[in-house]
Scaffold this active site. Structure first.
Site, mmCIF file in Angstrom:
data_model
loop_
_atom_site.group_PDB
_atom_site.id
_atom_site.type_symbol
_atom_site.label_atom_id
_atom_site.label_comp_id
_atom_site.label_asym_id
_atom_site.label_seq_id
_atom_site.Cartn_x
_atom_site.Cartn_y
_atom_site.Cartn_z
ATOM 1 N N ARG A 63 -7.677 3.406 -5.875
ATOM 2 C CA ARG A 63 -6.225 3.632 -5.845
ATOM 3 C C ARG A 63 -5.663 3.750 -7.258
ATOM 4 O O ARG A 63 -4.711 4.503 -7.492
ATOM 5 C CB ARG A 63 -5.539 2.502 -5.070
ATOM 6 N N CYS A 113 7.167 -3.365 2.772
ATOM 7 C CA CYS A 113 7.473 -2.400 3.826
ATOM 8 C C CYS A 113 7.135 -3.034 5.179
ATOM 9 O O CYS A 113 6.469 -2.431 6.014
ATOM 10 C CB CYS A 113 6.727 -1.081 3.620
#
Length: 459
Positions: A140, A233
């Protein structure tokens, strides 16, 4: 979609939302929303709207954010390859928008991949100060590096570390910190149904523990007087008001601040934390109240004030390297400080202002990679091309988005060039779509040798 949602999740949401639960469920029947955020480091919002070929509607909580239609396919347009915008879910634009970054700040995005928030924070620094963008995952972090380079952010330090290791190396170093914490992802179920399949009742508590470890590290890296924006989130109270309650109890020098709110945003609920009325200063985004997915945000300040003394250690170019660099950059309007150039193993970098390498920290990139020294020559890099404005390079080939050579260039093909199309008839050229750089090429006898990196090419 509703039938794919975990029963335990729905039971908890019904208990949380009460009369609004039916509207919340109905929101999962609606299509997801698509957003792009204009990269103001390369183009103003006003200029972008003049040239945009897309159908755009403003996102209320960020001045450079827009909804677009799914049929627009902005990722396929050459403006995307020029880094003029970043594709980002609209609610995910809110955390970076609510952290008040100003040019010259030292900013950390602690959990930064793939780079949506980091690239906005970097753009708002306007090439001043420093952005440290970190992710614990090596794969990532590579995607993060690519996006930061695509957006042309030169003053970055891209790291691949656990937060505790960063905290050891950078105590009270940052003016602003964003902690977009790892979470159970409940707010993304509509956007990414696969996330719902991995959810179970243990995940919120599991992630809450990780979040508290992250915020400990973040707080220790925050200067007195500095600001930290915590976001997730997810809808889970233990990961949201629960984590903020933990911070307020364990770190008395941290205080919650009021932030801008927008139509559809909800206040935090003290009953979902430790009952502290200060928790109403947190913000929640529910998908049935506005056009976006689920998010939670809390802006905090570390009490006190302090100064910072910066260190500057670098390996300066030797005489031969300096000669080659001087020849290449002659006549250029260089958009970076020449006194920060460093050479490491034939690679040339322009370092950010605090550049002591922070001993022991794993990093992918420290500053802007300018290019590579080879025998009797210097070859410029792709990140350099994207950090430039067209007028800053002595010779360029500017093509329209409709020119078929744009697609061929992005695929790595050799291009034919008519006499007079480039500013100079030979040598290095900055290839642009309209007036926005895409990469480099080298013109020899009317043929442009493509220097667009293999890993960036469109297949």
């Amino acid at each position: 979609m509703i039938e794919q949602l975990p029963k335990a999740f729905l039971t908890r949401m019904e208990d949380m939302l009460q009369d609004e639960y039916t509207a919340f469920l109905k929101s999962y029947e609606n299509p997801r929303h698509f957003g792009l955020r204009v990269n103001t480091l390369k183009i103003s919002v006003e200029e972008f709207l003049k040239i945009s070929p897309f159908s755009l509607t403003p996102v209320p909580w960020t001045p450079n954010g827009f909804y677009f239609e799914e049929t627009d396919h902005p990722a396929k347009h050459p403006y995307y390859a020029a880094g003029l915008y970043y594709l980002q879910e609209p609610s995910a634009m809110a955390p970076a928008a609510l952290l008040p970054v100003t040019p010259g700040d030292y900013v950390l995005d602690l959990c930064a991949a793939p780079g949506g928030k980091a690239t906005e924070l970097g753009a708002r620094l306007e090439n001043k100060g420093m952005l440290v963008a970190n992710d614990i995952s090596s794969s990532r972090a590579k995607a993060l590096q690519r996006n930061i380079e695509l957006c042309g952010i030169p003053n970055s330090f891209i790291t691949n570390e656990v937060p505790a290791s960063l905290a050891k190396a950078m105590p009270e170093f940052f003016d602003k910190i964003l902690v977009d914490a790892p979470c159970s992802g409940e707010g993304m179920f509509r956007k990414e149904p696969a996330v719902a399949k991995t959810w179970d009742e243990t995940r919120p508590a599991f992630f809450a523990k990780l979040q508290r470890e992250c915020v400990w590290s973040a707080i220790s890296m925050l200067k007195p007087g500095g600001l930290m924006l915590y976001s997730t989130c997810t809808f889970s109270p233990v990961e949201n008001e629960g984590t903020i309650s933990f911070i307020l109890e364990e770190y008395p020098d941290m205080e919650l601040l009021e932030t801008d709110s927008y139509k559809g945003f909800s206040k935090g609920n003290p009953a979902w934390g430790n009952g502290d009325p200060e928790l109403t200063k947190c913000l929640r985004i529910f998908p049935h109240r506005m056009d976006g997915e689920g998010h939670f945000m809390a802006l905090m300040r570390k009490k006190g004030s302090s100064g910072q003394t910066l260190s500057d250690f670098r390996t300066k170019p030797d005489k031969e390297a300096q000669k080659l660099l001087t020849e290449f950059f002659a006549g250029m309007d260089i958009p970076f400080p020449a006194d920060r150039i460093e050479v490491r193993s034939s690679n040339v970098y322009c370092l950010p202002p605090a550049n002591n390498h922070f001993k022991g920290i794993r990093f992918l990139r420290n500053g802007l990679f300018l290019g590579e020294l080879k025998k009797n020559r210097f070859e410029p890099s792709q990140p350099l091309a994207l950090a430039l404005k067209a007028g800053q390079f002595p010779s360029r080939l500017c093509l329209s988005p409709q020119d078929e050579r744009i697609g061929r260039y992005l695929k790595g093909e050799t291009l034919p060039v008519e006499k007079g199309e480039c500013t100079k008839d030979k040598g290095w050229q900055l290839i642009c779509v309209d007036n926005f750089p895409l990469g480099f090429g080298k013109l020899v006898n009317g043929t442009l040798k493509n220097k667009y990196p293999a890993g960036w090419r469109i297949h």
